[in-house]
Design an enzyme around this catalytic site. Structure first.
Site, PDB file in Angstrom:
ATOM      1  N   HIS A  61       0.821  -1.215   0.000  1.00 52.75           N
ATOM      2  CA  HIS A  61       0.000   0.000   0.000  1.00 52.75           C
ATOM      3  C   HIS A  61       0.849   1.258   0.000  1.00 52.75           C
ATOM      4  O   HIS A  61       2.058   1.225   0.184  1.00 52.75           O
ATOM      5  CB  HIS A  61      -0.965  -0.006   1.192  1.00 52.75           C
ATOM      6  CG  HIS A  61      -0.304   0.053   2.534  1.00 52.75           C
ATOM      7  ND1 HIS A  61       0.111   1.228   3.109  1.00 52.75           N
ATOM      8  CD2 HIS A  61      -0.005  -0.923   3.425  1.00 52.75           C
ATOM      9  CE1 HIS A  61       0.637   0.979   4.296  1.00 52.75           C
ATOM     10  NE2 HIS A  61       0.587  -0.323   4.507  1.00 52.75           N
TER      11      HIS A  61
ATOM     12  N   CYS B 279       3.004  -5.291   6.486  1.00 47.93           N
ATOM     13  CA  CYS B 279       2.653  -4.811   5.148  1.00 47.93           C
ATOM     14  C   CYS B 279       3.885  -4.227   4.465  1.00 47.93           C
ATOM     15  O   CYS B 279       4.931  -4.057   5.085  1.00 47.93           O
ATOM     16  CB  CYS B 279       1.562  -3.741   5.237  1.00 47.93           C
ATOM     17  SG  CYS B 279      -0.052  -4.394   5.758  1.00 47.93           S
TER      18      CYS B 279
END
Length: 193
Positions: free
Chosen positions: A153, A169
C-alpha cells in the site's frame, strides 16, 4: 441555441457555487473551519528505477526482498522495476508466496483487533480518503484464496518509506503505489523473500 447554452452554463456555475458555499457553511457549523483541517498530504516522490534483475520468474511477478527494502516487478527477461519500500519491523516480518487477491483505490482501513490491542487509540474503522494510512492504493495479498490481512500500500507520509516499521505490510510512496497499481492485475504472484 447559443443563448440557451449560455444560460445553462450560468445556471450550472451558480449552482456549483451555491453547493460549495453550503458545504463550507456545514463544515464550519460542525466546528471545523478551513484553517482547522490539515493540508492534503503530498503524493511523495517516485523512488522507482529500472534495474537489471536475474530471476527465473515470469514477467509480471512481484519479488519482495525484505533485506533490501525493495519490491521488484519483473518487466522483461533480466529486467525489473525496483520500488523502495518499508517492510515489517522485528517480529512482523514474514516470507512466502501469495497472490494479489484484490485491489482498491483510496482504500478503507479496518485495523485488526490484534493491532488495536497493541496500539491503543486506533479506531475500528478509517474511511477512504487522503488521510487514510493505507494511502492512495492498496493491493490485498491472499494465500490460497484467503485474505492474509497484509497489503502492498501507499502512505501519506513519504518519509515513511525505506525502513523496518510496518506490521507486516509493504509500504511505498503514494506516487509509486499508484504506478504499481496500474501495472499489476488481480492474480499477480508475489514472492516475499
Amino acid at each position: 441555441m447559443r443563448a440557451n447554452r449560455g444560460a445553462a452554463a450560468l445556471l450550472l456555475k451558480a449552482s456549483l457555487g451555491g453547493i460549495l458555499a453550503l458545504s463550507a457553511t456545514v463544515i464550519e457549523a460542525q466546528g471545523e473551519s478551513r484553517g482547522d483541517r490539515p493540508p492534503l498530504p503530498a503524493m511523495g516522490p517516485s523512488l522507482r528505477s529500472s534495474v537489471a534483475f536475474q530471476t527465473a520468474e515470469t514477467i509480471g511477478t512481484i519479488v519482495i526482498r525484505k533485506n533490501e527494502k525493495a519490491l521488484y516487478l519483473v518487466v522483461a527477461r533480466d529486467q525489473a522495476l525496483r520500488y523502495r519500500i518499508s517492510v515489517g519491523r522485528e517480529g512482523f516480518a514474514w516470507t512466502g508466496t501469495v497472490r494479489v487477491g484484490d485491489k482498491k483505490e483510496w482504500p478503507e482501513w479496518r485495523p485488526p483487533a490484534e493491532m488495536r490491542g497493541r496500539q491503543h487509540g486506533l479506531p475500528e474503522f478509517v474511511p477512504a480518503g487522503p488521510y487514510n494510512p493505507l494511502g492512495a492504493r492498496a493491493l490485498y495479498l491472499y494465500d490460497g484464496g484467503r485474505d492474509t490481512l497484509y497489503r502492498i500500500h501507499g502512505t501519506n507520509d513519504p518519509k515513511g518509506v525505506g525502513f523496518d516499521g510496518t506490521s507486516g505490510c509493504f509500504r511505498l510512496t503514494n506516487t509509486d503505489v499508484v504506478d504499481l497499481f496500474r501495472r499489476v492485475p488481480v492474480g499477480t504472484k508475489v514472492i516475499v523473500e
